[in-house]
Design a protein around this motif. Sequence first.
Motif, PDB file in Angstrom:
ATOM      1  N   ALA A 186       2.861  -4.269  -9.577  1.00  0.00           N
ATOM      2  CA  ALA A 186       2.268  -2.864  -9.524  1.00  0.00           C
ATOM      3  C   ALA A 186       2.454  -2.299 -10.955  1.00  0.00           C
ATOM      4  O   ALA A 186       3.374  -2.604 -11.812  1.00  0.00           O
ATOM      5  N   LEU A 216      -1.312  -3.594  -7.538  1.00  0.00           N
ATOM      6  CA  LEU A 216      -1.529  -2.346  -6.964  1.00  0.00           C
ATOM      7  C   LEU A 216      -1.587  -1.413  -8.257  1.00  0.00           C
ATOM      8  O   LEU A 216      -0.934  -1.493  -9.345  1.00  0.00           O
ATOM      9  N   ARG A 339      -6.050  -2.181  -6.054  1.00  0.00           N
ATOM     10  CA  ARG A 339      -5.782  -0.943  -4.837  1.00  0.00           C
ATOM     11  C   ARG A 339      -5.147   0.146  -5.209  1.00  0.00           C
ATOM     12  O   ARG A 339      -4.129  -0.178  -5.903  1.00  0.00           O
ATOM     13  N   ASN A 407       2.743  -2.620   0.764  1.00  0.00           N
ATOM     14  CA  ASN A 407       1.468  -3.078   0.261  1.00  0.00           C
ATOM     15  C   ASN A 407       1.755  -4.173  -1.071  1.00  0.00           C
ATOM     16  O   ASN A 407       1.003  -4.689  -1.335  1.00  0.00           O
TER      17      ASN A 407
END
Length: 408
Positions: A186, A216, A339, A407
């Motif tokens: 991420a 992410l 996302r 996530n």
Amino acid sequence: MKRIFAVTCLLTAVFAYYIYTPLPSTISEPWKLMLLDATFRSVMGLGNLVHSLGLIHHVRVLNFAVNQFELQGPRSSEAVRVRDTSFSGVQVRLFEPTQGEPGQLKRAVVYLHGGGWALGSARMRSYDFLCRRMAEELNAVIVSVDYRLAPDAHFPQQYDDALLAARHFLRPEVLARFSVDPDRVAVSGDSAGGNLAAAVAQQISVDSSASVRFKLQALIYPVLQALDFNTPSYQQNRDVPILYRPLMARFWLEYLDGDPSFVQPMLANNHSALDLTRAAPGREKLNWTRLLPPAFKRDYRPVAPARGTARIIEEVPALLDARAAPLLAEPEVLGRSPRAYVLTCEHDVLRDDGAMYARRLQEAGVPVTHDHYGDGFHGCMIFAFWPTYFSVGERTVAGYIRWLDQNL
């Protein structure tokens, strides 16, 4: 004795008057925030004074004060190994968890600190604590990037540093060296770091040469545009610590190497007036009357002057550059972004930047989690650690790490 008592009372009254700032009743721990803000204003005032005398740039004074109290060397613990190194010439602080089975692939986060592209460091105690906690609780490798700062660097240098460090870390051989799963990386950041994280996520997502992309993006009260300084949150929170409305305009001009005299015209939205056709596409992408929920809009009205100051856009063209202002990205770019998690605070001039970006990402088909803290203020997440502890800071950190854990 009476004279001493009178002087003490007078000094106490003056001190209280200086500290006191009217704050919304719903803001977290208001007196503690007043004390924090008084300290910040004092250093700002000193910086402005020496700057006006031509002695030193006001940002250097702020950074000197921060560095005296906040900077610390890399200190490892039983749970996290910490060291400073560089990725493609960009300084980074690495946090590597020591737990887990040998050879087990880990998650990772590339983190970009806030500070108006001019303040802060990965070596600050606040960010060190945050990244250390992330590494331990997520069992993840954290790369905290020490990008160059204004006034020594201006756009696109901060962005270039962030992108260069991210690309270096995302190389398959580098991820393998740190035992990182290439499908679980991420990018994240707060405030100006959230700006850089969003811009880097956009660029990596459309880079055909990238073999690994971010899964992410997690943006903490990000600053994402500089065309409208009169969104509802700018109007509502113009005088709320610790990020005042004029200060945000100054940070933008410092970042984009613009003339400081543009602050007042920009606060009046003269740089995005209706007669300036170059600004028209950008204005539509941040049309808050459409993008914000009714609870944010309330009874505020757009500020759109009929005639503006064309010179500002001509001399500071980066105001329209999506690398500097990610909210201005085209829908097809947003649609390829990872996302997203967007955290906003009610008592923050940047609240609506984050809310509009969340909405635009959703409209482009990107899954978004938008966490909003009704008692939060700008910067609160780094105030979750001693000696500047706020309860809302702890809650934002816990919620942020929980989302990453679920996530990533």
